[in-house]
Design a protein around this motif. Structure first.
Motif, mmCIF file in Angstrom:
data_model
loop_
_atom_site.group_PDB
_atom_site.id
_atom_site.type_symbol
_atom_site.label_atom_id
_atom_site.label_comp_id
_atom_site.label_asym_id
_atom_site.label_seq_id
_atom_site.Cartn_x
_atom_site.Cartn_y
_atom_site.Cartn_z
ATOM 1 N N UNK A 195 0.834 -1.204 0.000
ATOM 2 C CA UNK A 195 0.000 0.000 0.000
ATOM 3 C C UNK A 195 0.868 1.253 0.000
ATOM 4 N N UNK A 196 1.996 1.187 0.689
ATOM 5 C CA UNK A 196 2.920 2.330 0.727
ATOM 6 C C UNK A 196 3.453 2.624 -0.677
ATOM 7 N N UNK A 197 3.916 1.571 -1.366
ATOM 8 C CA UNK A 197 4.472 1.770 -2.711
ATOM 9 C C UNK A 197 3.381 2.256 -3.670
ATOM 10 N N UNK A 198 2.188 1.654 -3.564
ATOM 11 C CA UNK A 198 1.080 2.119 -4.403
ATOM 12 C C UNK A 198 0.768 3.583 -4.121
ATOM 13 N N UNK A 199 0.690 3.924 -2.832
ATOM 14 C CA UNK A 199 0.255 5.265 -2.428
ATOM 15 C C UNK A 199 1.286 6.328 -2.790
ATOM 16 N N UNK A 200 2.570 5.998 -2.629
ATOM 17 C CA UNK A 200 3.615 7.020 -2.774
ATOM 18 C C UNK A 200 4.261 7.031 -4.148
ATOM 19 N N UNK A 201 4.186 5.942 -4.903
ATOM 20 C CA UNK A 201 4.909 5.899 -6.178
ATOM 21 C C UNK A 201 3.956 5.588 -7.343
ATOM 22 N N UNK A 202 3.354 4.406 -7.321
ATOM 23 C CA UNK A 202 2.665 3.924 -8.526
ATOM 24 C C UNK A 202 1.452 4.792 -8.853
ATOM 25 N N UNK A 203 0.545 4.953 -7.896
ATOM 26 C CA UNK A 203 -0.683 5.708 -8.182
ATOM 27 C C UNK A 203 -0.406 7.184 -8.503
ATOM 28 N N UNK A 204 0.479 7.880 -7.746
ATOM 29 C CA UNK A 204 0.756 9.278 -8.118
ATOM 30 C C UNK A 204 1.348 9.413 -9.517
ATOM 31 N N UNK A 205 2.228 8.465 -9.911
ATOM 32 C CA UNK A 205 2.813 8.546 -11.253
ATOM 33 C C UNK A 205 1.727 8.381 -12.318
ATOM 34 N N UNK A 206 0.847 7.376 -12.127
ATOM 35 C CA UNK A 206 -0.235 7.177 -13.097
ATOM 36 C C UNK A 206 -1.131 8.415 -13.129
ATOM 37 N N UNK A 207 -1.432 8.949 -11.938
ATOM 38 C CA UNK A 207 -2.290 10.139 -11.867
ATOM 39 C C UNK A 207 -1.648 11.309 -12.604
#
Lengths: 243, 163
Positions: A206-218
Motif C-alpha cells: 500500500x505504501x508503494x502504491x500510495x507514494x509511487x505507482x498511483x501518483x505517477x499514473x495520476x
C-alpha cells in the motif's frame, strides 16, 4: 526594475532557456506558451468568459491544487515514515507529537485528501450537469473518470499507512469486499495484500502504491486531461463560438 | 501593441494589474520565507533513535593486563596497558572507517586507505591526519567500565584497577 527585467531577458543565459525571445506581439506571446513544456499543455488564448467563476466554480483547478498540496506534504511526511510493522504507527505518532510542524503537515495532508475527493466529485457533477462531457469532450470525460478512480485508490491506500486500529480494520473490510469479485476475487485480494491477512507485506504494498505507482499514473492522466482541454477547444463555456 | 481588450466595468476602482502583482508577489515572498523556516524546523529531527555515545563495557576484570579488546560495534578498543586501562577510538581519523587490531603486526590498521597506528593511537603511516583519539573512560558506581565516545581526551588518562 522594468529595465532590469528586460536586460535580464536579453542575456544569453535567459535566451538559451526561453527561446521565444522578448516582445509583446501576439506571435511572441503564442511562442512563449507553445515553447514551454509546462505552459504548452494550456492553450495560447482563452475566452474571457471561461475565466468567470460561474462557468467552472474553479473546481478542476481546486482539485489540482489539492493534488499539489498532497504531493508536497506527502513527500515531506515520507522523510519521517518507515513502512514497517510496528514502526509505522510510532512514526505517525512522532509526526504528531515530536517532529516540528509534523502535526501541521500530517493534518494538511489529511484535510487536502478529504478536500480532493469532495472537489473531484463536485467537479464531475458540474461537468455533468452543464453537459460539458458531450462531444468533442467525451474522451476527456473518460480520462476524468480514471482520475476519479485514482483519487479514490489513493485515498484508500493512504488509509492503511497510519497502521492504527482504524486503518487495519478498514483495509481488512475493504479487501474482503474485493474478494467478492466473481471467480478471481480471492486472487485479487491475495495479490493486493501480498498474503492472506493485512500484515507487513500489505503495508509495504500500500505504501508503494500510495507514494509511487498511483501518483505517477495520476500525473500522466492529469497531463493528458489538461492537454485535451486545449485540443477539445478550450474550457466549455456553454456559449456558441463567436464568429 | 494597441490595447484591444474591451472596456469592462471594474468591480474594484483603483485596482490595477500592478497593485495586484505587487500584493501577489509580496504574499508569495512572505509565504516562501515562512515555508523555509518551517521546512528547516521540520527537517531537523527533534528525537534521534541512535545508540547512546556512552557505552557500558562491563567489569574491568574482563580486560586482563596486556590485552587489546576490539569492539567493532561500538568502534573502540579497550586496552589494558602497564599503566592501566584506556579506551581508544577505532574510527580512523582519515574518513571514518573502523580500523582493525592486527596482533601479529602489533598495530592498528585501517582497511580503507592503509593508515596504520600504534596501539596508543599514534600514527605510523598513511593518510590519517591525526592520531586515534583516546576516549573518556571511568568506573561507574557499580564498578563497570564506562566509555563516552563523544568525548576525546586531550591527554592520556588511565583507569587503574586492582590487579
Amino acid at each position: 526594475m522594468n529595465s532590469l527585467y528586460s536586460r535580464l531577458r536579453g542575456t544569453a543565459v535567459w535566451r538559451s532557456v526561453f527561446r521565444s525571445g522578448t516582445g509583446d506581439t501576439n506571435l511572441h506571446r503564442s511562442l512563449t506558451v507553445q515553447q514551454n513544456i509546462f505552459l504548452h499543455l494550456a492553450s495560447v488564448k482563452i475566452r474571457r468568459r471561461a475565466l468567470e467563476f460561474g462557468v467552472t466554480w474553479y473546481l478542476g483547478t481546486l482539485s489540482m491544487a489539492s493534488f499539489v498540496i498532497l504531493v508536497v506534504t506527502g513527500v515531506l511526511l515520507m522523510l519521517y515514515y518507515h513502512p514497517s510493522v510496528p514502526q509505522a504507527y510510532a512514526d505517525m505518532k512522532d509526526l504528531q507529537f515530536v517532529v516540528s510542524a509534523g502535526v501541521f503537515l500530517r493534518n494538511l495532508h489529511r484535510w487536502a485528501a478529504h478536500a480532493m475527493v469532495v472537489l473531484v466529485f463536485a467537479h464531475m457533477f458540474k461537468v455533468f450537469y452543464r453537459g460539458a462531457y458531450r462531444p468533442p469532450r467525451e474522451f476527456n470525460w473518460v480520462v476524468g473518470v480514471m482520475l476519479l478512480l485514482l483519487t479514490l485508490f489513493l485515498s484508500y491506500t493512504g488509509y492503511l499507512l497510519p497502521w492504527d486500529q482504524l486503518a487495519f480494520w478498514a483495509i481488512t473490510v475493504g479487501s474482503n469486499i474485493i474478494s467478492a469479485v466473481p471467480a478471481m476475487g480471492a486472487k485479487i485480494r491475495f495479490l493486493m495484500l501480498g498474503g492472506h491477512t493485512v500484515n507487513a507485506n500489505a503495508l509495504l504494498r500500500f505504501y508503494v502504491l500510495h507514494c509511487v505507482i498511483l501518483p505517477l499514473i495520476a500525473a500522466v492522466f492529469l497531463a493528458v486531461h489538461f492537454w485535451r482541454i486545449r485540443k477539445d477547444g478550450g474550457l466549455y463555456t456553454g456559449d456558441k463560438p463567436r464568429e | 501593441m494597441p490595447d484591444q481588450t474591451p472596456h469592462v466595468e471594474r468591480a474594484c476602482p483603483g485596482c490595477n494589474r500592478r497593485r495586484f502583482t505587487t500584493a501577489g508577489v509580496g504574499s508569495l515572498a512572505i509565504a516562501g520565507i515562512g515555508s523555509a523556516v518551517f521546512g528547516y524546523e521540520f527537517l531537523s529531527p527533534n528525537a534521534l533513535y541512535e545508540p547512546s555515545p556512552i557505552v557500558d563495557a562491563g567489569k574491568p576484570e574482563r580486560y586482563p593486563p596486556g590485552s587489546v579488546t576490539p569492539d567493532a560495534q561500538s568502534g573502540l578498543y579497550v586496552v589494558h596497558g602497564p599503566e592501566g586501562i584506556y579506551a581508544l577510538s577505532a574510527v580512523c581519523t582519515h574518513l571514518g572507517c573502523v580500523t582493525a587490531w592486527r596482533p601479529e603486526l602489533d598495530m592498528v590498521a585501517c582497511p580503507c586507505h592503509g593508515s596504520k597506528f600504534h596501539i596508543d593511537g599514534v600514527k605510523i603511516e598513511g593518510p590519517a591526519p591525526r592520531p586515534l583519539p583516546w576516549l573518556k573512560a571511568w568506573l561507574n558506581d557499580e564498578g563497570n567500565l564506562m566509555i563516552d565516545r563523544s568525548e576525546a581526551l586531550t591527554r592520556k588518562q588511565y583507569v587503574r584497577v586492582q590487579a
